[in-house]
Enzyme design. Structure first.
Site, PDB file in Angstrom:
ATOM      1  N   ASP A   1      26.736 -33.589 -25.585  1.00 22.68           N
ATOM      2  CA  ASP A   1      25.432 -33.023 -26.292  1.00 22.68           C
ATOM      3  C   ASP A   1      25.929 -32.637 -27.677  1.00 22.68           C
ATOM      4  OD1 ASP A   1      23.228 -33.313 -24.541  1.00 22.68           O
ATOM      5  OD2 ASP A   1      24.422 -31.442 -23.266  1.00 22.68           O
TER       6      ASP A   1
ATOM      7  N   HIS B   1      24.668 -38.057 -26.045  1.00 24.61           N
ATOM      8  CA  HIS B   1      23.199 -37.633 -26.218  1.00 24.61           C
ATOM      9  C   HIS B   1      22.955 -37.101 -27.884  1.00 24.61           C
ATOM     10  CE1 HIS B   1      19.817 -35.035 -24.610  1.00 24.61           C
ATOM     11  NE2 HIS B   1      19.287 -35.675 -25.468  1.00 24.61           N
TER      12      HIS B   1
ATOM     13  N   MET C   1      20.942 -35.058 -30.244  1.00 25.62           N
ATOM     14  CA  MET C   1      19.856 -34.244 -30.407  1.00 25.62           C
ATOM     15  C   MET C   1      19.908 -33.866 -31.973  1.00 25.62           C
ATOM     16  SD  MET C   1      20.007 -31.576 -27.114  1.00 25.62           S
ATOM     17  CE  MET C   1      20.543 -32.068 -25.588  1.00 25.62           C
TER      18      MET C   1
ATOM     19  N   GLY D   1      18.449 -28.243 -26.533  1.00 23.74           N
ATOM     20  CA  GLY D   1      19.167 -26.945 -27.382  1.00 23.74           C
ATOM     21  C   GLY D   1      20.109 -26.019 -26.767  1.00 23.74           C
ATOM     22  N   PHE D   2      19.815 -25.557 -25.473  1.00 21.03           N
ATOM     23  CA  PHE D   2      20.786 -24.803 -24.938  1.00 21.03           C
ATOM     24  C   PHE D   2      21.042 -25.038 -23.248  1.00 21.03           C
ATOM     25  CE2 PHE D   2      18.383 -22.571 -28.103  1.00 21.03           C
ATOM     26  CZ  PHE D   2      19.247 -21.645 -29.087  1.00 21.03           C
ATOM     27  N   GLY D   3      22.155 -24.576 -23.031  1.00 19.46           N
ATOM     28  CA  GLY D   3      22.446 -24.833 -21.717  1.00 19.46           C
ATOM     29  C   GLY D   3      22.139 -23.884 -20.717  1.00 19.46           C
TER      30      GLY D   3
ATOM     31  N   GLY E   1      19.243 -31.525 -17.611  1.00 19.34           N
ATOM     32  CA  GLY E   1      19.005 -29.890 -17.482  1.00 19.34           C
ATOM     33  C   GLY E   1      18.752 -29.329 -16.232  1.00 19.34           C
ATOM     34  N   GLY E   2      19.294 -28.266 -15.890  1.00 20.24           N
ATOM     35  CA  GLY E   2      18.830 -27.373 -14.535  1.00 20.24           C
ATOM     36  C   GLY E   2      19.237 -28.265 -13.114  1.00 20.24           C
TER      37      GLY E   2
ATOM     38  N   SER F   1      25.945 -26.100 -16.508  1.00 15.28           N
ATOM     39  CA  SER F   1      26.484 -24.904 -15.816  1.00 15.28           C
ATOM     40  C   SER F   1      26.435 -24.989 -14.362  1.00 15.28           C
ATOM     41  CB  SER F   1      25.261 -23.890 -16.171  1.00 15.28           C
ATOM     42  OG  SER F   1      24.875 -23.902 -17.508  1.00 15.28           O
TER      43      SER F   1
END
Length: 235
Positions: A41, A72, A74, A148-150, A182-183, A204
């Site tokens: 990212d 990726h 961003m 923007g954030f993990g 994501g997630g 994560s």
């Protein structure tokens, strides 16, 4: 039950969640794992409210990676940096629909560089915006968190969105892979594959586990069982 075209989905651990102080070691220990791609990212602090790593770090990762780099972007105005990221080792280059005024031109630029061309959609962006470029795409990245954030929680509406995207791609005659970013965890991975996902990005969930390699192996086994069960139902 809808099966993805590839049968077995690809796994792409996100290095955003890795130990940045030991990126060489993190990259090398994934060499013999169930990871198919390494997801990278790149954030500029403008398109998203965070800054991650850029071209020099990607070059360093590429020197030690055994898997293709799934990059990726961003970032704003990605068209100015495509060749630099290709030269740094990118195999796939994904840009955001929301960051490209002339999206078709950018897709063609990526393909001309010899890279797999992808487009990412933010959670609020409907899949229909890709109708006129779907046939040109190699990859569609569905953001299942806000970029923007993990470490963010998975947005449940993603399941519906994946199914709608799958239908659009089939109707367009597109062979583009559907990537979820994501997630992603063992709790939603099987359902995502059943909905039509081809590539699962997990950050994560993988790197915060005691043994990322074992976690990837367990996730692969879970998905193999999911695909196997679906094939049995089709018979």
């Amino acid at each position: 039950m809808t099966l993805n075209r590839r049968r077995m989905p690809l796994l792409a651990p996100s290095l955003l969640a890795a130990d940045f102080g030991n990126l060489q070691a993190e990259t090398e220990r994934l060499a013999g794992s169930a990871a198919d791609w390494l997801h990278c990212d790149v954030m500029d602090g403008r398109f998203v409210p965070n800054i991650s790593f850029g071209i020099p770090v990607l070059q360093a990762i590429h020197r030690h990676a055994k898997q293709p780099l799934d990059v990726h972007l961003m970032i704003e105005e990605p068209q100015h940096y495509l060749s630099a990221f290709r030269d740094a080792g990118a195999h796939n280059i994904t840009v955001h629909y929301e960051a490209c005024t002339h999206l078709h031109r950018v897709i063609q630029q990526i393909k001309a560089l010899g890279c797999r061309a992808g487009v990412a959609l933010n959670p609020h962006t409907p899949v229909g915006v890709l109708e006129d470029v779907a046939a040109d795409l190699d990859l569609v990245c569905v953001m299942s968190v806000n970029p923007g954030f993990g470490g963010q929680a998975f947005i449940p509406n993603t399941m519906r969105k994946v199914a709608a995207l799958k239908e659009l791609l089939v109707d367009s005659g597109s062979d583009a892979l559907i990537e979820i970013d994501g997630g992603v965890t063992r709790d939603n991975a099987s359902a995502l594959v059943e909905a039509g996902a081809d590539v699962l990005v997990a950050g994560s969930f993988v790197f915060n586990s005691p043994d990322p390699v074992a976690t990837l192996a367990e996730l692969w086994a879970q998905l193999a069982a999911t695909v196997g069960a679906a094939e049995q139902e089709e018979r």
